[in-house]
Design a protein around this motif. Structure first.
Motif, mmCIF file in Angstrom:
data_model
loop_
_atom_site.group_PDB
_atom_site.id
_atom_site.type_symbol
_atom_site.label_atom_id
_atom_site.label_comp_id
_atom_site.label_asym_id
_atom_site.label_seq_id
_atom_site.Cartn_x
_atom_site.Cartn_y
_atom_site.Cartn_z
ATOM 1 N N GLY A 123 -46.700 -27.671 62.190
ATOM 2 C CA GLY A 123 -46.454 -28.566 63.309
ATOM 3 C C GLY A 123 -47.238 -28.161 64.549
ATOM 4 O O GLY A 123 -47.844 -28.999 65.225
ATOM 5 N N PHE A 124 -47.246 -26.860 64.842
ATOM 6 C CA PHE A 124 -47.999 -26.367 65.995
ATOM 7 C C PHE A 124 -49.500 -26.580 65.830
ATOM 8 O O PHE A 124 -50.207 -26.808 66.817
ATOM 9 N N ALA A 125 -49.992 -26.504 64.609
ATOM 10 C CA ALA A 125 -51.440 -26.572 64.376
ATOM 11 C C ALA A 125 -51.915 -27.959 63.978
ATOM 12 O O ALA A 125 -53.101 -28.131 63.659
ATOM 13 N N ASN A 126 -51.054 -28.965 64.009
ATOM 14 C CA ASN A 126 -51.408 -30.277 63.470
ATOM 15 C C ASN A 126 -52.622 -30.897 64.151
ATOM 16 O O ASN A 126 -53.489 -31.483 63.495
ATOM 17 N N ALA A 127 -52.706 -30.774 65.468
ATOM 18 C CA ALA A 127 -53.826 -31.386 66.183
ATOM 19 C C ALA A 127 -55.160 -30.819 65.699
ATOM 20 O O ALA A 127 -56.139 -31.562 65.510
ATOM 21 N N ILE A 128 -55.202 -29.509 65.481
ATOM 22 C CA ILE A 128 -56.439 -28.883 64.997
ATOM 23 C C ILE A 128 -56.730 -29.331 63.567
ATOM 24 O O ILE A 128 -57.881 -29.522 63.173
ATOM 25 N N ASP A 129 -55.667 -29.527 62.779
ATOM 26 C CA ASP A 129 -55.833 -29.933 61.388
ATOM 27 C C ASP A 129 -56.432 -31.332 61.286
ATOM 28 O O ASP A 129 -57.238 -31.616 60.392
ATOM 29 N N ALA A 167 -62.267 -34.169 68.746
ATOM 30 C CA ALA A 167 -60.941 -34.137 69.364
ATOM 31 C C ALA A 167 -60.875 -35.051 70.577
ATOM 32 O O ALA A 167 -59.906 -35.803 70.762
ATOM 33 N N ALA A 168 -61.924 -35.010 71.417
ATOM 34 C CA ALA A 168 -61.954 -35.857 72.605
ATOM 35 C C ALA A 168 -61.965 -37.332 72.230
ATOM 36 O O ALA A 168 -61.299 -38.159 72.874
ATOM 37 N N ASP A 169 -62.687 -37.676 71.162
ATOM 38 C CA ASP A 169 -62.747 -39.069 70.717
ATOM 39 C C ASP A 169 -61.392 -39.521 70.172
ATOM 40 O O ASP A 169 -60.973 -40.669 70.402
ATOM 41 N N CYS A 170 -60.717 -38.645 69.463
ATOM 42 C CA CYS A 170 -59.368 -38.972 68.959
ATOM 43 C C CYS A 170 -58.427 -39.282 70.120
ATOM 44 O O CYS A 170 -57.654 -40.244 70.077
ATOM 45 N N VAL A 176 -53.311 -38.801 72.738
ATOM 46 C CA VAL A 176 -52.995 -37.414 72.402
ATOM 47 C C VAL A 176 -51.918 -37.348 71.333
ATOM 48 O O VAL A 176 -52.021 -36.604 70.347
ATOM 49 N N VAL A 177 -50.873 -38.145 71.509
ATOM 50 C CA VAL A 177 -49.743 -38.083 70.573
ATOM 51 C C VAL A 177 -50.089 -38.736 69.247
ATOM 52 O O VAL A 177 -50.007 -38.125 68.179
ATOM 53 N N GLY A 178 -50.525 -40.004 69.295
ATOM 54 C CA GLY A 178 -50.812 -40.719 68.057
ATOM 55 C C GLY A 178 -52.067 -40.255 67.364
ATOM 56 O O GLY A 178 -52.158 -40.304 66.130
ATOM 57 N N LEU A 180 -53.633 -37.061 67.680
ATOM 58 C CA LEU A 180 -53.717 -35.643 67.316
ATOM 59 C C LEU A 180 -52.366 -35.030 66.964
ATOM 60 O O LEU A 180 -52.173 -34.515 65.867
ATOM 61 N N LEU A 181 -51.422 -35.083 67.910
ATOM 62 C CA LEU A 181 -50.186 -34.314 67.727
ATOM 63 C C LEU A 181 -49.339 -34.808 66.567
ATOM 64 O O LEU A 181 -48.740 -34.007 65.838
ATOM 65 N N LEU A 182 -49.270 -36.137 66.373
ATOM 66 C CA LEU A 182 -48.362 -36.682 65.363
ATOM 67 C C LEU A 182 -49.058 -37.358 64.197
ATOM 68 O O LEU A 182 -48.383 -37.795 63.267
ATOM 69 N N ARG A 183 -50.380 -37.466 64.203
ATOM 70 C CA ARG A 183 -51.054 -38.139 63.083
ATOM 71 C C ARG A 183 -50.877 -37.321 61.803
ATOM 72 O O ARG A 183 -51.311 -36.178 61.706
ATOM 73 N N GLY A 184 -50.227 -37.940 60.830
ATOM 74 C CA GLY A 184 -50.006 -37.279 59.548
ATOM 75 C C GLY A 184 -49.084 -36.084 59.614
ATOM 76 O O GLY A 184 -49.004 -35.308 58.659
ATOM 77 N N VAL A 185 -48.340 -35.909 60.737
ATOM 78 C CA VAL A 185 -47.582 -34.670 60.916
ATOM 79 C C VAL A 185 -46.455 -34.521 59.905
ATOM 80 O O VAL A 185 -46.141 -33.408 59.477
ATOM 81 N N SER A 186 -45.829 -35.626 59.500
ATOM 82 C CA SER A 186 -44.726 -35.499 58.539
ATOM 83 C C SER A 186 -45.223 -34.971 57.198
ATOM 84 O O SER A 186 -44.589 -34.115 56.576
ATOM 85 N N ALA A 187 -46.402 -35.460 56.760
ATOM 86 C CA ALA A 187 -46.971 -34.943 55.512
ATOM 87 C C ALA A 187 -47.449 -33.513 55.678
ATOM 88 O O ALA A 187 -47.319 -32.684 54.775
ATOM 89 N N THR A 188 -48.014 -33.202 56.855
ATOM 90 C CA THR A 188 -48.504 -31.852 57.112
ATOM 91 C C THR A 188 -47.367 -30.846 57.087
ATOM 92 O O THR A 188 -47.459 -29.790 56.447
ATOM 93 N N VAL A 189 -46.280 -31.162 57.797
ATOM 94 C CA VAL A 189 -45.131 -30.261 57.847
ATOM 95 C C VAL A 189 -44.467 -30.155 56.467
ATOM 96 O O VAL A 189 -44.080 -29.060 56.040
ATOM 97 N N SER A 190 -44.348 -31.286 55.774
ATOM 98 C CA SER A 190 -43.753 -31.261 54.431
ATOM 99 C C SER A 190 -44.584 -30.419 53.480
ATOM 100 O O SER A 190 -44.056 -29.593 52.733
ATOM 101 N N ARG A 191 -45.898 -30.633 53.512
ATOM 102 C CA ARG A 191 -46.796 -29.886 52.639
ATOM 103 C C ARG A 191 -46.710 -28.389 52.916
ATOM 104 O O ARG A 191 -46.581 -27.571 52.013
#
Length: 332
Positions: A123-129, A167-170, A176-178, A180-191
């Motif tokens: 969750g903390f690293a999702n934006a970088i992912d 990152a800037a383009d995203c 920022v939220v949609g 980087l921070l939360l895009r695909g986050v549920s799958a990322t955290v679940s995985r």
């Protein structure tokens, strides 16, 4: 332990996981590139450029892009993501396990500790992912006209010159939220929760079982335990890994539910294990045969997940243990 660890101990534990994971990401970066591309190319809107499985795709990428460029696809955000993510995932696991169940924690408590560490770190690293996945998809050789000639986006101009620009383009186009921070986050955290719960609990349990029978906690035990836990982690996490890659590249809101429905409709259950199973072409028997003969594994092409996660964990966990000894903190 009845007393809480000091901030210095926690920092050294975190650093042991961060450094080990960063080292192994650099070592196995081409396998991450292959795995991600095999997963993405099956999604709607992408062109299938690799058809021969893991090793054929790896050979093709190395031949087309060269060793240095192939290694560089998504490398900087990959190392940054693993530094943040695995500081929690492997570095903090013993402290979280001890907080939940003590040093004699039951297996279910070890599973819970792994899920907390993996999910929290992801969750903390999702934006970088998000940036890492997009830079891998973007990677390729650029010709004199500024057009990609290799990779998933061959024939198009590169959208980003660097991870920071991506990152800037995203942020600019998706927020920022949609974006980087939360895009695909549920799958990322679940995985990550599934992977770490399976990996760390099995690794810990194997070591505990062996030590109780007089086996020394040295490199041989660590390698065997890491190899077994790597396979278990691959099986547990692959469906969420597929959805994570798809959701992070999707347009709109990057819905994980939408990605799951698309995979199920187009590929069925097997689609959730894309990047895991060997692909075998059936050998048809004589006309009287009621079903094709099963080909030997030597005639199958292998996909990417266990060929990446397995070797990574095999190297990573012994390195974590060595760093923990060097940094003066408790072994896993």
């Amino acid at each position: 332990s009845s007393s809480s660890p000091s901030s210095s101990t926690l920092a050294r534990e975190y650093l042991s996981g961060s450094l080990a994971s960063s080292i192994t990401y650099v070592l196995f970066s081409p396998l991450e590139v292959v795995k991600t591309r095999l997963q993405l190319q099956a999604a709607p809107g992408w062109t299938k450029i690799h058809s021969g499985g893991l090793f054929a795709a790896l050979r093709a990428i190395l031949a087309q892009d060269g060793v240095v460029l192939s290694w560089s696809h998504g490398l900087a955000p990959g190392v940054a993501r693993d530094f943040v993510y695995s500081g929690f995932r492997t570095g903090m696991y013993p402290t979280v396990r001890n907080a939940i169940g003590g040093e004699d924690a039951r297996f279910v408590e070890k599973v819970a500790a792994g899920a907390v560490c993996g999910g929290g770190g992801a969750g903390f690293a999702n934006a970088i992912d998000v940036v890492r996945v997009r830079m891998i998809a973007e990677g390729g050789r650029v010709d004199a006209n500024g057009v990609l000639t290799t990779g998933l986006r061959a024939g198009h101009a590169p959208r980003w010159a660097s991870s920071l620009q991506c990152a800037a383009d995203c942020v600019r186009s998706e927020g920022v939220v949609g974006g980087l921070l939360l895009r695909g986050v549920s799958a990322t955290v679940s995985r990550a929760g599934l992977l770490t719960a399976a990996q760390m609990s099995s690794y810990d349990a194997i070591k505990t079982w062996a030590r109780e029978r007089g086996v020394a906690d040295g490199l041989p035990l660590q390698v065997v335990a890491a190899a077994i836990s790597g396979f278990i982690a691959s099986v547990a996490s692959n469906p969420a890994d597929v959805l994570k890659s798809r959701a992070m590249m999707a347009g709109g809101d990057g819905s994980v539910v939408g990605a799951a429905i698309a995979v199920a409709r187009a590929e069925g259950l097997r689609g959730f294990y894309r990047g895991f199973w060997p692909q075998c072409k059936p050998r048809h028997g004589p006309a009287t045969s009621r079903r094709p003969a099963r080909p030997p594994l030597s005639e199958c092409t292998w996909r990417g997940s266990d060929a990446r996660i397995g070797p990574t964990i095999l190297v990573q966990l012994p390195v974590v243990e060595a760093l923990r000894r060097w940094l003066g903190v408790q072994a896993i």
